[in-house]
Design a protein around this motif. Structure first.
Motif, PDB file in Angstrom:
ATOM      1  N   LEU A 168       0.888  -1.254  -0.054  1.00 11.35           N
ATOM      2  CA  LEU A 168      -0.008  -0.129  -0.027  1.00 11.35           C
ATOM      3  C   LEU A 168       0.865   1.169  -0.005  1.00 11.35           C
ATOM      4  O   LEU A 168       0.573   2.392  -0.592  1.00 11.35           O
ATOM      5  CB  LEU A 168      -0.971   0.026   1.163  1.00 11.35           C
ATOM      6  N   MET A 169       1.985   1.208   0.856  1.00  6.19           N
ATOM      7  CA  MET A 169       2.639   2.358   1.003  1.00  6.19           C
ATOM      8  C   MET A 169       3.534   2.533  -0.508  1.00  6.19           C
ATOM      9  O   MET A 169       3.928   3.626  -0.734  1.00  6.19           O
ATOM     10  CB  MET A 169       3.726   2.288   1.743  1.00  6.19           C
ATOM     11  N   GLU A 170       3.564   1.702  -1.303  1.00  6.63           N
ATOM     12  CA  GLU A 170       4.223   1.746  -2.592  1.00  6.63           C
ATOM     13  C   GLU A 170       3.457   2.358  -3.740  1.00  6.63           C
ATOM     14  O   GLU A 170       3.826   2.733  -4.819  1.00  6.63           O
ATOM     15  CB  GLU A 170       4.745   0.375  -3.010  1.00  6.63           C
ATOM     16  N   LEU A 171       2.041   2.439  -3.290  1.00 11.06           N
ATOM     17  CA  LEU A 171       1.266   3.062  -4.352  1.00 11.06           C
ATOM     18  C   LEU A 171       1.330   4.313  -4.358  1.00 11.06           C
ATOM     19  O   LEU A 171       1.635   5.108  -3.473  1.00 11.06           O
ATOM     20  CB  LEU A 171      -0.221   2.515  -3.887  1.00 11.06           C
ATOM     21  N   PRO A 172       0.832   5.212  -5.501  1.00 12.33           N
ATOM     22  CA  PRO A 172       0.639   6.397  -5.576  1.00 12.33           C
ATOM     23  C   PRO A 172      -0.041   7.046  -4.131  1.00 12.33           C
ATOM     24  O   PRO A 172      -1.110   6.487  -3.789  1.00 12.33           O
ATOM     25  CB  PRO A 172       0.019   6.920  -6.690  1.00 12.33           C
ATOM     26  N   GLN A 173       0.602   7.843  -3.342  1.00 10.65           N
ATOM     27  CA  GLN A 173       0.172   8.546  -2.189  1.00 10.65           C
ATOM     28  C   GLN A 173      -0.376   9.781  -2.472  1.00 10.65           C
ATOM     29  O   GLN A 173      -0.053  10.521  -3.155  1.00 10.65           O
ATOM     30  CB  GLN A 173       1.207   8.630  -1.075  1.00 10.65           C
ATOM     31  N   HIS A 174      -1.579  10.244  -1.833  1.00 11.22           N
ATOM     32  CA  HIS A 174      -2.079  11.524  -1.967  1.00 11.22           C
ATOM     33  C   HIS A 174      -2.168  12.000  -0.652  1.00 11.22           C
ATOM     34  O   HIS A 174      -2.367  11.269   0.346  1.00 11.22           O
ATOM     35  CB  HIS A 174      -3.457  11.326  -2.609  1.00 11.22           C
ATOM     36  N   GLU A 175      -2.563  13.418  -0.536  1.00  6.05           N
ATOM     37  CA  GLU A 175      -2.825  14.207   0.840  1.00  6.05           C
ATOM     38  C   GLU A 175      -4.018  15.161   0.647  1.00  6.05           C
ATOM     39  O   GLU A 175      -4.413  15.186  -0.295  1.00  6.05           O
ATOM     40  CB  GLU A 175      -1.578  15.026   0.903  1.00  6.05           C
ATOM     41  N   ALA A 176      -4.624  14.987   2.009  1.00  4.56           N
ATOM     42  CA  ALA A 176      -5.790  15.735   1.985  1.00  4.56           C
ATOM     43  C   ALA A 176      -5.754  16.514   3.557  1.00  4.56           C
ATOM     44  O   ALA A 176      -5.589  15.750   4.677  1.00  4.56           O
ATOM     45  CB  ALA A 176      -7.116  14.879   1.942  1.00  4.56           C
ATOM     46  N   GLU A 177      -6.099  17.825   3.643  1.00  4.02           N
ATOM     47  CA  GLU A 177      -6.404  18.406   4.785  1.00  4.02           C
ATOM     48  C   GLU A 177      -7.873  18.431   5.146  1.00  4.02           C
ATOM     49  O   GLU A 177      -8.705  19.128   4.446  1.00  4.02           O
ATOM     50  CB  GLU A 177      -5.987  19.991   4.658  1.00  4.02           C
ATOM     51  N   LEU A 178      -8.186  17.366   6.023  1.00  2.00           N
ATOM     52  CA  LEU A 178      -9.529  17.177   6.417  1.00  2.00           C
ATOM     53  C   LEU A 178      -9.891  16.990   7.829  1.00  2.00           C
ATOM     54  O   LEU A 178      -8.880  16.705   8.737  1.00  2.00           O
ATOM     55  CB  LEU A 178     -10.098  15.820   5.933  1.00  2.00           C
ATOM     56  N   PRO A 179     -10.913  17.369   8.505  1.00  2.00           N
ATOM     57  CA  PRO A 179     -11.167  17.491   9.822  1.00  2.00           C
ATOM     58  C   PRO A 179     -11.822  15.994  10.208  1.00  2.00           C
ATOM     59  O   PRO A 179     -12.544  15.333   9.520  1.00  2.00           O
ATOM     60  CB  PRO A 179     -12.161  18.422  10.162  1.00  2.00           C
TER      61      PRO A 179
END
Length: 370
Positions: A259-270
């Motif tokens: 899973l860590m090797e897959l493309p990683q995305h970020e999101a600022e969420l509450p």
């Protein structure tokens, strides 16, 4: 017996037991109750939508649930001193004698009794919910929901019955009453203090004043609060052979390293909870939409998420398609740059926009295309 002591004739001498003061407080209390009811209804529908509505719930704005649930708790807490003040202005009438002068009068008083009882119980259970204390045998959420309908229904009937009196006193028709001005000022100050010292748990710019709120959004593992810990869920130790299972037309499994090797995305969420607190964080992981597409899901598929928890009302969560396909919805592996703490759902958890905290499933074991 009721005609003695504090209930005797003439025992209530304050000039503030009069309609104009009651109407002014009623306007404030009615506004607070209306906001509380509508935001509570939205929260209930997000958590437990009827099938015909599930596909129409919006995933945006991303901060939507944070705002509405924050307003729900803020208005509910503000309603407590308002209700106390309004009941004080009218309580002499509660002990009028005889208690019923006709059938219509008896029905009116019965309606007021239902309204007062439902509102008191609604605010009392809501207050204890913010403390996560449930000293009653009935389920909180369902009871709170139906009490809300009972209170609002009783309020509408009460307003209809009292409409002529309210209309006569909606605007001040005589000289200002000094005692009234002081009393309303004191009530307004009490509401302001309650609001300013509790709203910081959901309003970031009020956080320095957050003195009386039951939760601080920056206290907890990785500077985030936790409602249900790994110890409570029985997930302190992740199985050494843990793999994410994704079921669909082309089922597959992935280890945490894969899973860590897959493309990683970020999101600022509450994370936003029904108790009224919310806290933002920077989450990173794999888009749920990408995982579902790899399993052969067609566009617009919903997903069922299963947790490692052995039991619990939210161990299995169904996510409608609009959330599953939203690019902000992640199977999060990190928060604020750190691997998830066990209390925040290690090895993987769901984070999605505009969703109640209880639906941000932790300790994810399986995704199933629906």
């Amino acid at each position: 017996m009721l005609r003695r002591g504090p209930f005797r004739d003439g025992a209530f001498r304050s000039p503030l037991h009069e309609p104009r003061t009651t109407v002014v407080l009623g306007r404030w209390l009615g506004a607070a109750m209306l906001i509380c009811f509508l935001t509570g209804l939205f929260s209930h529908l997000l958590q437990d939508p009827p099938p015909w509505l599930a596909g129409w719930l919006p995933s945006r704005p991303a901060q939507g649930y944070r705002v509405t649930q924050g307003l729900h708790v803020i208005s509910g807490l503000a309603a407590i001193p308002l209700l106390g003040a309004k009941l004080w202005t009218v309580y002499p009438r509660l002990f009028e004698w005889p208690p019923a002068r006709s059938v219509l009068h008896a029905l009116e008083r019965l309606g007021i009794a239902v309204l007062v009882a439902a509102t008191l119980l609604e605010l009392f259970t809501g207050l204890l919910n913010t403390l996560q204390w449930y000293p009653w045998p009935f389920p909180f959420r369902q009871t709170h929901f139906w009490l809300g309908w009972l209170a609002v229904g009783g309020l509408l009937v009460h307003v209809a019955v009292k409409a002529p009196l309210i209309a006569r006193n909606w605007w001040r028709s005589g000289p200002a009453l000094a005692q009234r001005r002081a009393f309303l000022g004191a009530v307004g100050a009490a509401v302001g203090v309650v609001t300013l010292t509790t709203a910081g748990q959901s309003v970031p710019w009020l956080r320095p004043l957050d003195l009386l709120a039951p939760r601080r959004p920056d206290v907890g593992p990785q500077r985030l609060p936790v409602n249900r810990t790994a110890a409570q869920a029985g997930t302190q130790s992740t199985p050494p052979d843990w793999q994410l299972r994704v079921d669909g037309p082309r089922p597959y499994r992935l280890t945490l390293a894969e899973l860590m090797e897959l493309p990683q995305h970020e999101a600022e969420l509450p994370i936003s909870c029904v108790e009224g607190w919310s806290a933002s964080a920077r989450w990173s992981g794999v888009r749920v939409a990408d995982l579902l597409a790899r399993a052969g899901a067609h566009a617009g598929s919903a997903v069922k998420v299963t947790s490692l928890e052995a039991a619990g009302p939210y161990r299995i969560m169904e996510m409608p398609a609009q959330y599953a396909s939203d690019p902000l919805t992640l199977l999060a592996l990190r928060v604020n740059g750190e691997v998830l703490d066990a209390d925040h759902g290690f090895p993987a958890r769901i984070i999605a926009p505009n969703r109640p905290g209880v639906l941000q499933t932790k300790w994810v074991a399986r995704l199933e295309v629906l």
